[in-house]
Write a protein that holds these residues in place. Sequence first.
Motif, PDB file in Angstrom:
ATOM      1  N   ILE A  51       0.829  -1.200   0.000  1.00 21.74           N
ATOM      2  CA  ILE A  51       0.000   0.000   0.000  1.00 21.74           C
ATOM      3  C   ILE A  51       0.866   1.254   0.000  1.00 21.74           C
ATOM      4  CG2 ILE A  51      -1.879   1.224   1.174  1.00 21.74           C
ATOM      5  CD1 ILE A  51      -2.555  -1.670   0.166  1.00 21.74           C
ATOM      6  N   TRP A  52       0.536   2.171  -0.890  1.00 20.00           N
ATOM      7  CA  TRP A  52       1.207   3.466  -0.988  1.00 20.00           C
ATOM      8  C   TRP A  52       0.156   4.559  -0.856  1.00 20.00           C
ATOM      9  CZ3 TRP A  52       6.323   4.874  -2.702  1.00 20.00           C
ATOM     10  CH2 TRP A  52       7.203   3.788  -2.813  1.00 20.00           C
ATOM     11  N   ASN A  53       0.516   5.635  -0.237  1.00 18.68           N
ATOM     12  CA  ASN A  53      -0.310   6.832  -0.198  1.00 18.68           C
ATOM     13  C   ASN A  53       0.316   7.777  -1.220  1.00 18.68           C
ATOM     14  OD1 ASN A  53      -2.410   8.372   0.601  1.00 18.68           O
ATOM     15  ND2 ASN A  53      -1.650   8.792   2.653  1.00 18.68           N
ATOM     16  N   ILE A  54      -0.415   8.107  -2.283  1.00 15.24           N
ATOM     17  CA  ILE A  54       0.170   8.836  -3.406  1.00 15.24           C
ATOM     18  C   ILE A  54      -0.579  10.139  -3.655  1.00 15.24           C
ATOM     19  CG2 ILE A  54       0.728   8.747  -5.867  1.00 15.24           C
ATOM     20  CD1 ILE A  54       0.841   5.676  -5.569  1.00 15.24           C
ATOM     21  N   GLY A  55       0.180  11.218  -3.710  1.00 13.44           N
ATOM     22  CA  GLY A  55      -0.355  12.522  -4.070  1.00 13.44           C
ATOM     23  C   GLY A  55       0.538  13.119  -5.132  1.00 13.44           C
ATOM     24  N   PRO A  56       0.166  14.277  -5.678  1.00 14.56           N
ATOM     25  CA  PRO A  56       0.971  14.863  -6.756  1.00 14.56           C
ATOM     26  C   PRO A  56       2.380  15.241  -6.323  1.00 14.56           C
ATOM     27  CG  PRO A  56      -0.908  16.272  -6.195  1.00 14.56           C
ATOM     28  CD  PRO A  56      -1.036  15.030  -5.388  1.00 14.56           C
ATOM     29  N   GLU A  57       2.560  15.638  -5.070  1.00 12.30           N
ATOM     30  CA  GLU A  57       3.872  16.112  -4.616  1.00 12.30           C
ATOM     31  C   GLU A  57       4.663  15.085  -3.810  1.00 12.30           C
ATOM     32  OE1 GLU A  57       5.023  18.824  -5.865  1.00 12.30           O
ATOM     33  OE2 GLU A  57       3.102  19.271  -6.799  1.00 12.30           O
ATOM     34  N   GLU A  58       3.971  14.160  -3.161  1.00  9.32           N
ATOM     35  CA  GLU A  58       4.702  13.171  -2.373  1.00  9.32           C
ATOM     36  C   GLU A  58       4.001  11.826  -2.402  1.00  9.32           C
ATOM     37  OE1 GLU A  58       3.350  14.455   2.052  1.00  9.32           O
ATOM     38  OE2 GLU A  58       4.896  15.689   1.138  1.00  9.32           O
ATOM     39  N   ALA A  59       4.797  10.803  -2.177  1.00 12.76           N
ATOM     40  CA  ALA A  59       4.277   9.438  -2.132  1.00 12.76           C
ATOM     41  C   ALA A  59       5.058   8.679  -1.086  1.00 12.76           C
ATOM     42  CB  ALA A  59       4.429   8.769  -3.495  1.00 12.76           C
ATOM     43  N   GLU A  60       4.347   7.846  -0.326  1.00 13.36           N
ATOM     44  CA  GLU A  60       5.049   7.054   0.678  1.00 13.36           C
ATOM     45  C   GLU A  60       4.444   5.669   0.793  1.00 13.36           C
ATOM     46  OE1 GLU A  60       4.729   8.349   4.746  1.00 13.36           O
ATOM     47  OE2 GLU A  60       2.690   9.049   4.456  1.00 13.36           O
ATOM     48  N   PHE A  61       5.310   4.710   1.017  1.00 13.45           N
ATOM     49  CA  PHE A  61       4.888   3.340   1.276  1.00 13.45           C
ATOM     50  C   PHE A  61       4.318   3.333   2.687  1.00 13.45           C
ATOM     51  CE2 PHE A  61       5.998  -0.769   3.222  1.00 13.45           C
ATOM     52  CZ  PHE A  61       5.237  -1.600   2.422  1.00 13.45           C
ATOM     53  N   THR A  62       3.099   2.821   2.846  1.00 19.94           N
ATOM     54  CA  THR A  62       2.472   2.876   4.172  1.00 19.94           C
ATOM     55  C   THR A  62       2.273   1.514   4.812  1.00 19.94           C
ATOM     56  OG1 THR A  62       0.261   2.933   3.191  1.00 19.94           O
ATOM     57  CG2 THR A  62       1.300   5.056   3.684  1.00 19.94           C
ATOM     58  N   GLY A  63       2.495   0.427   4.082  1.00 19.63           N
ATOM     59  CA  GLY A  63       2.372  -0.875   4.726  1.00 19.63           C
ATOM     60  C   GLY A  63       1.924  -1.972   3.781  1.00 19.63           C
ATOM     61  N   VAL A  64       1.672  -3.117   4.385  1.00 21.86           N
ATOM     62  CA  VAL A  64       1.289  -4.313   3.640  1.00 21.86           C
ATOM     63  C   VAL A  64      -0.051  -4.807   4.186  1.00 21.86           C
ATOM     64  CG1 VAL A  64       1.932  -6.693   3.070  1.00 21.86           C
ATOM     65  CG2 VAL A  64       3.708  -4.956   3.342  1.00 21.86           C
TER      66      VAL A  64
END
Length: 122
Positions: free
Chosen positions: A25-38
């Motif tokens: 799972i990734w949290n994705i926006g236009p300026e930043e993205a981060e891996f948030t877990g499985v």
Amino acid sequence: MKVAFASTDKVHIDEHFGRAEEFYIWNIGPEEAEFTGVIQVTEEGGDAADRIEARGAALDECALVYVGEIGGPAAARLVAKKIHPLKSKTKEPITEVVEKLQEVLKGTPPPWLRKAMLKGTH
């Protein structure tokens, strides 16, 4: 927006939706993205409909799910839950897809993606 990726090696989008035991799972926006877990999906028996339902319920907060393959009935059940399935034809690396998605979000996303981005904001 939360996006799920079905992968067998944690790097490439290469797993069939119905066989995936883990979604990254990734949290994705236009300026930043981060891996948030499985998200792990466990199944005790059950038929194909139960497996589809278990995965759909586990991915409920996600707007998109990228998979290597997905059957028509499974795709329809996801769309009914407002989760958009997308197939990776070339087993793309997850990080490349994240970057491409960010580029689209910075511009003018297509209508289906704009709608997906609203998931969880109401």
